[in-house]
Design a protein around this motif. Structure first.
Motif, mmCIF file in Angstrom:
data_model
loop_
_atom_site.group_PDB
_atom_site.id
_atom_site.type_symbol
_atom_site.label_atom_id
_atom_site.label_comp_id
_atom_site.label_asym_id
_atom_site.label_seq_id
_atom_site.Cartn_x
_atom_site.Cartn_y
_atom_site.Cartn_z
ATOM 1 N N GLU A 94 -14.216 0.507 0.947
ATOM 2 C CA GLU A 94 -13.271 -0.579 0.682
ATOM 3 C C GLU A 94 -11.825 -0.106 0.592
ATOM 4 N N ARG A 95 -11.595 1.198 0.492
ATOM 5 C CA ARG A 95 -10.232 1.718 0.422
ATOM 6 C C ARG A 95 -9.619 1.891 1.802
ATOM 7 N N TRP A 96 -10.422 1.956 2.833
ATOM 8 C CA TRP A 96 -9.940 2.378 4.142
ATOM 9 C C TRP A 96 -9.170 1.312 4.916
ATOM 10 N N PRO A 97 -9.413 0.013 4.721
ATOM 11 C CA PRO A 97 -8.567 -0.951 5.440
ATOM 12 C C PRO A 97 -7.076 -0.753 5.189
ATOM 13 N N PHE A 98 -6.688 -0.336 3.996
ATOM 14 C CA PHE A 98 -5.282 -0.065 3.712
ATOM 15 C C PHE A 98 -4.759 1.064 4.597
ATOM 16 N N LEU A 99 -5.609 2.063 4.876
ATOM 17 C CA LEU A 99 -5.197 3.206 5.679
ATOM 18 C C LEU A 99 -5.137 2.885 7.165
ATOM 19 N N PHE A 100 -6.045 2.040 7.639
ATOM 20 C CA PHE A 100 -6.270 1.959 9.086
ATOM 21 C C PHE A 100 -5.931 0.606 9.704
ATOM 22 N N ASN A 101 -5.435 -0.344 8.914
ATOM 23 C CA ASN A 101 -4.785 -1.508 9.495
ATOM 24 C C ASN A 101 -3.508 -1.012 10.172
ATOM 25 N N SER A 102 -3.124 -1.650 11.263
ATOM 26 C CA SER A 102 -1.922 -1.206 11.974
ATOM 27 C C SER A 102 -0.725 -2.081 11.628
ATOM 28 N N TYR A 103 -0.759 -3.337 12.081
ATOM 29 C CA TYR A 103 0.398 -4.217 11.895
ATOM 30 C C TYR A 103 -0.007 -5.645 11.593
ATOM 31 N N TYR A 104 -1.255 -5.880 11.224
ATOM 32 C CA TYR A 104 -1.745 -7.242 11.008
ATOM 33 C C TYR A 104 -1.346 -7.705 9.605
ATOM 34 N N GLU A 105 -0.262 -8.469 9.546
ATOM 35 C CA GLU A 105 0.238 -8.946 8.260
ATOM 36 C C GLU A 105 -0.803 -9.801 7.541
ATOM 37 N N ALA A 106 -1.585 -10.563 8.300
ATOM 38 C CA ALA A 106 -2.595 -11.426 7.693
ATOM 39 C C ALA A 106 -3.695 -10.641 6.987
ATOM 40 N N GLU A 107 -3.807 -9.336 7.300
ATOM 41 C CA GLU A 107 -4.826 -8.496 6.660
ATOM 42 C C GLU A 107 -4.281 -7.760 5.443
ATOM 43 N N GLY A 108 -3.051 -8.060 5.053
ATOM 44 C CA GLY A 108 -2.534 -7.528 3.804
ATOM 45 C C GLY A 108 -1.772 -6.218 3.948
ATOM 46 N N ARG A 109 -1.579 -5.548 2.823
ATOM 47 C CA ARG A 109 -0.799 -4.324 2.763
ATOM 48 C C ARG A 109 -1.467 -3.221 3.562
ATOM 49 N N ARG A 110 -0.647 -2.257 4.012
ATOM 50 C CA ARG A 110 -1.175 -1.159 4.806
ATOM 51 C C ARG A 110 -0.274 0.063 4.629
ATOM 52 N N HIS A 111 -0.830 1.200 4.976
ATOM 53 C CA HIS A 111 -0.098 2.461 4.884
ATOM 54 C C HIS A 111 1.029 2.469 5.912
ATOM 55 N N ALA A 112 2.186 2.997 5.541
ATOM 56 C CA ALA A 112 3.349 3.004 6.429
ATOM 57 C C ALA A 112 3.058 3.797 7.699
ATOM 58 N N ARG A 113 3.481 3.247 8.819
ATOM 59 C CA ARG A 113 3.187 3.872 10.106
ATOM 60 C C ARG A 113 3.711 5.307 10.183
ATOM 61 N N HIS A 114 4.940 5.532 9.731
ATOM 62 C CA HIS A 114 5.540 6.847 9.889
ATOM 63 C C HIS A 114 4.926 7.889 8.966
ATOM 64 N N ARG A 115 4.013 7.470 8.077
ATOM 65 C CA ARG A 115 3.369 8.400 7.157
ATOM 66 C C ARG A 115 1.873 8.560 7.436
ATOM 67 N N ARG A 116 1.430 8.133 8.595
ATOM 68 C CA ARG A 116 0.006 8.279 8.932
ATOM 69 C C ARG A 116 -0.421 9.741 8.974
ATOM 70 N N GLY A 117 0.490 10.624 9.321
ATOM 71 C CA GLY A 117 0.152 12.038 9.380
ATOM 72 C C GLY A 117 -0.047 12.687 8.026
ATOM 73 N N MET A 118 0.226 11.962 6.944
ATOM 74 C CA MET A 118 0.022 12.491 5.594
ATOM 75 C C MET A 118 -1.389 12.251 5.082
ATOM 76 N N VAL A 119 -2.194 11.518 5.843
ATOM 77 C CA VAL A 119 -3.545 11.179 5.391
ATOM 78 C C VAL A 119 -4.486 12.326 5.777
ATOM 79 N N THR A 120 -4.552 13.347 4.931
ATOM 80 C CA THR A 120 -5.435 14.484 5.205
ATOM 81 C C THR A 120 -6.895 14.160 4.884
ATOM 82 N N ARG A 121 -7.114 13.194 4.032
ATOM 83 C CA ARG A 121 -8.466 12.713 3.740
ATOM 84 C C ARG A 121 -8.502 11.209 4.010
ATOM 85 N N PRO A 122 -9.524 10.658 4.634
ATOM 86 C CA PRO A 122 -10.785 11.291 5.024
ATOM 87 C C PRO A 122 -10.590 12.320 6.133
#
Length: 416
Positions: free
Chosen positions: A73-101
């Motif tokens: 349930e934590r991963w939609p925040f990480l892996f949504n791209s730009y779908y505003e209707a799906e809520g908050r998401r991790h900033a695009r320019h910081r995707r490279g900071m996600v060492t886990r998973p």
């Protein structure tokens, strides 16, 4: 949004094939290779693998399969791209900071979603099957991005590593001067209007008025681009749009991306490492600004997207040099014909805007293309990194005018 009525069994085969190619493209990478982000426009391979999986999990399994529970349930925040209707998401320019998973955990996520979707597919309603078809085409887009993002990432490594070994090179004669395909002008049909899959931005089909013109029978080559450089093309403001000239000066642009002059000759960096440029091959990794400046230098112009489509409609969109499997794809000299499809995406002079009568679909998937119709230019034709069968004559790709890390090239046009 779509015009497709998929059947479960063929759709299952297509789904499995698409998903397997993504894994094959990522197979040579370490966890570190798949995690790092080289620039804000690019995304890590691990993110591409997970985002395309999130698409199927969210819009098909979550919304259409009773009792399905999210893998995490934590991963939609990480892996949504730009779908505003799906809520908050991790900033695009910081995707490279996600060492886990980890990369292996993302592969396990893919396996979980694949098994659940294939089990559910025979009983899915048509609307959900249409979303599976959309998801397959969406993943093919990400396969091309995955390849070009890896290329950019490896180009930032001073060791300039090769992802795959170079295939044997077959000498090819230089093409002759550009020839021209005349068009008398008149009213032509543009856009998708038949059966089969199409993205929403490809329609509705409508009429466009063309003036008499001619379009080049091939794309511009590396050798021709080297002549542009030698003639001072990057130093002469007369050929450049104002924004393009400002970009050239601000970023110190003097050649296509990945080109370097070494030992008295031009080289390029590719998925097989650094090699001398092939003067007969199509030039690639050039921006709209560069394409427009080259056309000005050559005394002609870029085609409109409507001129391009009118010329390409009679040609096989599944032909040419496109991606069939994982490996060191690159543009190759045209063997025969005008090669409208494959090798390089071809910049047009057309802004990416909606066609008459365009309406985005309801819900989150309606955010797919329409929200980006501002400040970008249309490219046509597919590239060496486009999965074969993905494109059509009416297919519209789009990027901002300064972007050039995709396999982008140039086909010229002129007025008659």
């Amino acid at each position: 949004m779509l015009n497709v009525a998929p059947v479960a069994a063929p759709l299952a085969d297509r789904f499995a094939k698409v998903r397997a190619l993504s894994l094959a493209l990522a197979a040579p990478l370490s966890d570190a290779d798949a995690t790092v982000q080289s620039m804000p426009d690019a995304s890590p391979t691990k993110w591409h693998l997970a985002h395309t999986t999130w698409f199927f999990e969210t819009f098909v399994l979550r919304d259409h399969v009773a009792g399905y529970r999210l893998h995490d349930e934590r991963w939609p925040f990480l892996f949504n791209s730009y779908y505003e209707a799906e809520g908050r998401r991790h900033a695009r320019h910081r995707r490279g900071m996600v060492t886990r998973p980890t990369l292996d955990e993302v592969r396990a996520y893919r396996a979980h979603v694949d098994a659940a979707l294939l089990a559910a597919l025979p009983d899915l309603p048509v609307a959900a099957q249409e979303l599976v078809a959309l998801g397959c085409h969406h993943e093919e887009q990400h396969q091309e991005l995955l390849v070009t993002d890896i290329l950019h990432l490896f180009s930032e490594n001073p060791l300039e590593p090769a992802l795959w070994p170079a295939p044997p090179k077959v000498p090819v004669a230089m093409p002759g001067p550009i020839g021209w395909i005349d068009h008398p002008g008149g009213v032509v049909g543009i856009g998708h209007g038949g059966t089969g899959f199409a993205f929403d931005c490809e329609g509705p089909r409508h009429q466009a008025l063309l003036q008499p013109h001619a379009i080049a029978d091939r794309t511009v080559t590396n050798g021709e681009w080297a002549a542009f450089i030698a003639d001072g093309g990057y130093r002469d403001a007369r050929h450049w749009l104002s924004d393009g000239w400002a970009w050239v000066k601000a970023d110190g642009i003097s050649a296509p991306l990945y080109w370097e002059e070494r030992d008295g000759g031009w080289t390029r960096f590719g998925l097989d490492g650094r090699r001398p440029i092939d003067p007969a091959a199509p030039v690639t990794h050039v921006s709209f600004f560069e394409a427009d400046a080259y056309a000005s230098w050559a005394g002609v112009r870029l085609p409109t997207e409507f001129e391009w489509e009118a010329a390409a409609a009679a040609h096989d969109s599944a032909g040419g040099n496109q991606m069939d499997m994982a490996g060191p794809v690159e543009p190759r000299p045209a063997a025969r014909g005008p090669a409208f499809f494959g090798d390089v995406w071809q910049w047009t002079g057309s802004a990416y805007r909606p066609y008459p009568g365009f309406h985005p679909a309801e819900g989150a998937v309606g955010e797919y293309n329409g929200k980006f119709m501002s400040g970008q230019f249309v490219l046509r034709g597919g590239s060496c990194a486009t999965p074969r069968g993905h494109t059509r004559a009416c297919y519209r790709n789009f990027f901002y005018p300064h972007q050039r890390w995709q396999f982008t090239g140039v086909r010229l046009a002129k007025d008659i």
